[in-house]
Design an enzyme around this catalytic site. Sequence first.
Site, PDB file in Angstrom:
ATOM      1  N   GLU A 133       0.833  -1.204   0.000  1.00  0.00           N
ATOM      2  CA  GLU A 133       0.000   0.000   0.000  1.00  0.00           C
ATOM      3  C   GLU A 133       0.869   1.257   0.000  1.00  0.00           C
ATOM      4  O   GLU A 133       1.887   1.310   0.687  1.00  0.00           O
ATOM      5  CB  GLU A 133      -0.901  -0.027   1.245  1.00  0.00           C
ATOM      6  CG  GLU A 133      -1.852  -1.228   1.231  1.00  0.00           C
ATOM      7  CD  GLU A 133      -2.324  -1.654   2.612  1.00  0.00           C
ATOM      8  OE1 GLU A 133      -2.180  -0.874   3.577  1.00  0.00           O
ATOM      9  OE2 GLU A 133      -2.833  -2.789   2.728  1.00  0.00           O
ATOM     10  N   SER A 140      -5.719  -4.303   1.119  1.00  0.00           N
ATOM     11  CA  SER A 140      -6.190  -5.687   0.985  1.00  0.00           C
ATOM     12  C   SER A 140      -5.049  -6.623   1.356  1.00  0.00           C
ATOM     13  O   SER A 140      -4.519  -7.338   0.507  1.00  0.00           O
ATOM     14  CB  SER A 140      -6.628  -5.954  -0.464  1.00  0.00           C
ATOM     15  OG  SER A 140      -7.646  -5.074  -0.867  1.00  0.00           O
ATOM     16  N   GLU A 141      -4.675  -6.611   2.631  1.00  0.00           N
ATOM     17  CA  GLU A 141      -3.483  -7.353   3.038  1.00  0.00           C
ATOM     18  C   GLU A 141      -3.579  -8.826   2.698  1.00  0.00           C
ATOM     19  O   GLU A 141      -2.624  -9.436   2.175  1.00  0.00           O
ATOM     20  CB  GLU A 141      -3.220  -7.179   4.544  1.00  0.00           C
ATOM     21  CG  GLU A 141      -2.762  -5.785   4.938  1.00  0.00           C
ATOM     22  CD  GLU A 141      -3.895  -4.778   5.104  1.00  0.00           C
ATOM     23  OE1 GLU A 141      -5.071  -5.152   4.900  1.00  0.00           O
ATOM     24  OE2 GLU A 141      -3.617  -3.615   5.446  1.00  0.00           O
ATOM     25  N   PHE A 183       1.916  -2.003   8.590  1.00  0.00           N
ATOM     26  CA  PHE A 183       2.187  -2.136  10.024  1.00  0.00           C
ATOM     27  C   PHE A 183       2.161  -3.625  10.380  1.00  0.00           C
ATOM     28  O   PHE A 183       1.268  -4.353   9.922  1.00  0.00           O
ATOM     29  CB  PHE A 183       1.126  -1.407  10.856  1.00  0.00           C
ATOM     30  CG  PHE A 183       1.338   0.088  10.922  1.00  0.00           C
ATOM     31  CD1 PHE A 183       2.003   0.671  12.000  1.00  0.00           C
ATOM     32  CD2 PHE A 183       0.873   0.908   9.897  1.00  0.00           C
ATOM     33  CE1 PHE A 183       2.196   2.049  12.048  1.00  0.00           C
ATOM     34  CE2 PHE A 183       1.067   2.283   9.952  1.00  0.00           C
ATOM     35  CZ  PHE A 183       1.729   2.854  11.027  1.00  0.00           C
ATOM     36  N   ASP A 213       1.155  -5.028  12.869  1.00  0.00           N
ATOM     37  CA  ASP A 213      -0.120  -5.403  13.483  1.00  0.00           C
ATOM     38  C   ASP A 213      -1.058  -6.056  12.465  1.00  0.00           C
ATOM     39  O   ASP A 213      -1.905  -6.871  12.806  1.00  0.00           O
ATOM     40  CB  ASP A 213      -0.813  -4.155  14.045  1.00  0.00           C
ATOM     41  CG  ASP A 213       0.107  -3.359  14.946  1.00  0.00           C
ATOM     42  OD1 ASP A 213      -0.091  -3.375  16.164  1.00  0.00           O
ATOM     43  OD2 ASP A 213       1.046  -2.716  14.408  1.00  0.00           O
ATOM     44  N   HIS A 257      -1.232  -0.269  16.356  1.00  0.00           N
ATOM     45  CA  HIS A 257      -0.162   0.074  15.412  1.00  0.00           C
ATOM     46  C   HIS A 257       1.224   0.013  16.067  1.00  0.00           C
ATOM     47  O   HIS A 257       2.158   0.645  15.593  1.00  0.00           O
ATOM     48  CB  HIS A 257      -0.376   1.482  14.833  1.00  0.00           C
ATOM     49  CG  HIS A 257      -1.508   1.568  13.846  1.00  0.00           C
ATOM     50  ND1 HIS A 257      -2.803   1.330  14.201  1.00  0.00           N
ATOM     51  CD2 HIS A 257      -1.523   1.857  12.518  1.00  0.00           C
ATOM     52  CE1 HIS A 257      -3.584   1.486  13.135  1.00  0.00           C
ATOM     53  NE2 HIS A 257      -2.834   1.794  12.101  1.00  0.00           N
TER      54      HIS A 257
END
Lengths: 295, 347
Positions: B32, B62-63, B86, B88, B132
């Site tokens: 991203e 859209s990980e 991140f 997370d 985060h």
Amino acid sequence: MDHNAQLYRGLLAIRRFETLLMAQFKTGIFPGTTHTSLGQEANAVGVLTHLAEDDVVVSNHRCHGHFLAYGGNPQALFAELMGKPSGVCGGVGGSQHLHWRNFYSSGVQGGTVAMAAGMALAEKRAGRGAIVIDFMGDGTLGEGIVYECLNMISLWQLPILLVLENNQIAQTTPASLAVAGSIQQRFAAFGIQTVELDSSDVLEILPLAGDLIRQVRSQREPRALIVTTARLGSHSKGDDTRSPRELERLWQARDPLTIQAGRLSEDTRKAVEADVEAAIQGAFAAALAAEGGMR
Amino acid sequence: MSDHVPRTVLDSLNLGLHQAMHDDPDVVLLGEDLLDPYGGAFKVARGLSSAFPKQVLTTPISEAGITGIAGGMALRGLRPVVEIMFGDFTTLIADQVINHLAKFNGMYHGQAQAPVVIRTPMGGRRGYGPTHSQTLEKYFLGVPGLTVLAPFNLLGEDPLGAPGQLLCEAILRGDSPALFVEHKLQYLLKLHATQELAEYSVSVHHMGVQFDRPFYALRLKSAPAAQITLAAYGYMAQLALDALHQLAYEDEIFCELLVPTQLAPFELAPLFEAVARTGRLLTIEEGTFSLGWGAEVLARTAETLGSGLRTAGRLAAREGVIPVAPNLEAESLPGTADIIRRVREMV
């Protein structure tokens, strides 16, 4: 062999493979479980008849029909299901994790769409002209990654044909309890041109799939084909909660084998049946005789 | 390809990506906000989309999708690199990593490979708060088929610097999926050049087959034999090095610091050798305490050394959300002072 007989042979090879598989499951030679495509054979044959050599096929848990229509060896598939070293993946993958040449299947619904999209991106970059065909079901639509991938498939104009086999049931859950709104509009919302067909007739699926595959190949952009179909068997070995009456109705109206057999002379039909019977029984016997497995 | 000498971990990683893309046009970076002039949220991708426009794909949020797509690309011969903005958000890619990328080779009986490198910054101390700031790699340690790597801020022999070299080689030569764990504060750390580390003796154990995943051992030169072995990786390794220095000069407690760059699979022979000498081991990590990296390291050390491991300890993050307020955040994460305190208790 004429065209109709050839198509019947393709359908019947899948059907006999799976009916023999189900019959032999009781003897204990197959570990674990399996999902058959009884009633959906016309999708596999109708779509994959148009494959070019370098095309890629991605399938799901219900993949035997796709594998055989792709040209996979029934003996190696039987051996795989028996857990033998001579199987497609050495007995490691089993019924739903197959890879041979450009054929891949896997057992987690939504993830197969991502695999297929990534492969289509690789083909687009390679510029070899190959395309990807991805088989999914109405049940697959429940997982979020599908929508992430439809978005990127369209954004990046990936050369992929998404074939959604809408058998209107996910394991035991009817689509009425799982799928809201329109399936066609799901694809349309992402700008993917989509064609719908309600048929178990290979002669109806074949030309439509052929058109779409030509479009994907020539225009290098995605298409979707939604085939409303009928699952005539249980989800896996024996977990069908539908009524015998409902199943009887489906077998009467929606069996692709019956539909296609009606187009052949009795002599031709019998010749094809004898040929397929010998091939499938031979494949089964050879797989059984090979080293390894449950006994 | 560049005369630029990397000064920081960020520089080094950026150079490593440039080198990998230059060497192999099949290296494709997905993630991203990657395009210049932005170059990714932490700037690791800066310059790449200008230098290699066909090899950088900026993506929607859209990980899971991009990780799965990278898996498909890798199965068909590409060498994708995924940036997860991140650490997370690695929870979003867990199914793709565990059930897809890490499975392909084994479940297809060795007939397919998925060499995807997934880079992501973990860690707190920036006030980014509960979602985060976490250190979540422990959930990916021990996943069969997955390699987990973490760079250390040394300059090393390679012109890319050690972090960039590790990243570049994982991308170009890895044959399995890898999670490459970076740290937000580590980006700004200076790479230690040999002359700056003149006080230290640094020995490097070369691990790995297709490419080197160095396992470093650092101690003060001309110091007496180490009394305790510290084990840490990534950013915590720098904090541990600071603690080692202070303990020597303020307490005359002498430590040896062991720093793996391959966290998983666990290959700990250099650590066992070190602990066999000291009999004491303190593991230090920024993830939460229970079932973490340190738990596995201690278990394996105890299994290997038996009574040779006399004293063992783990230092990790407090088990709770990581607050935004700087004082509360600092209390929740292990720091240099905590390391010093634990070492004093153990020696």
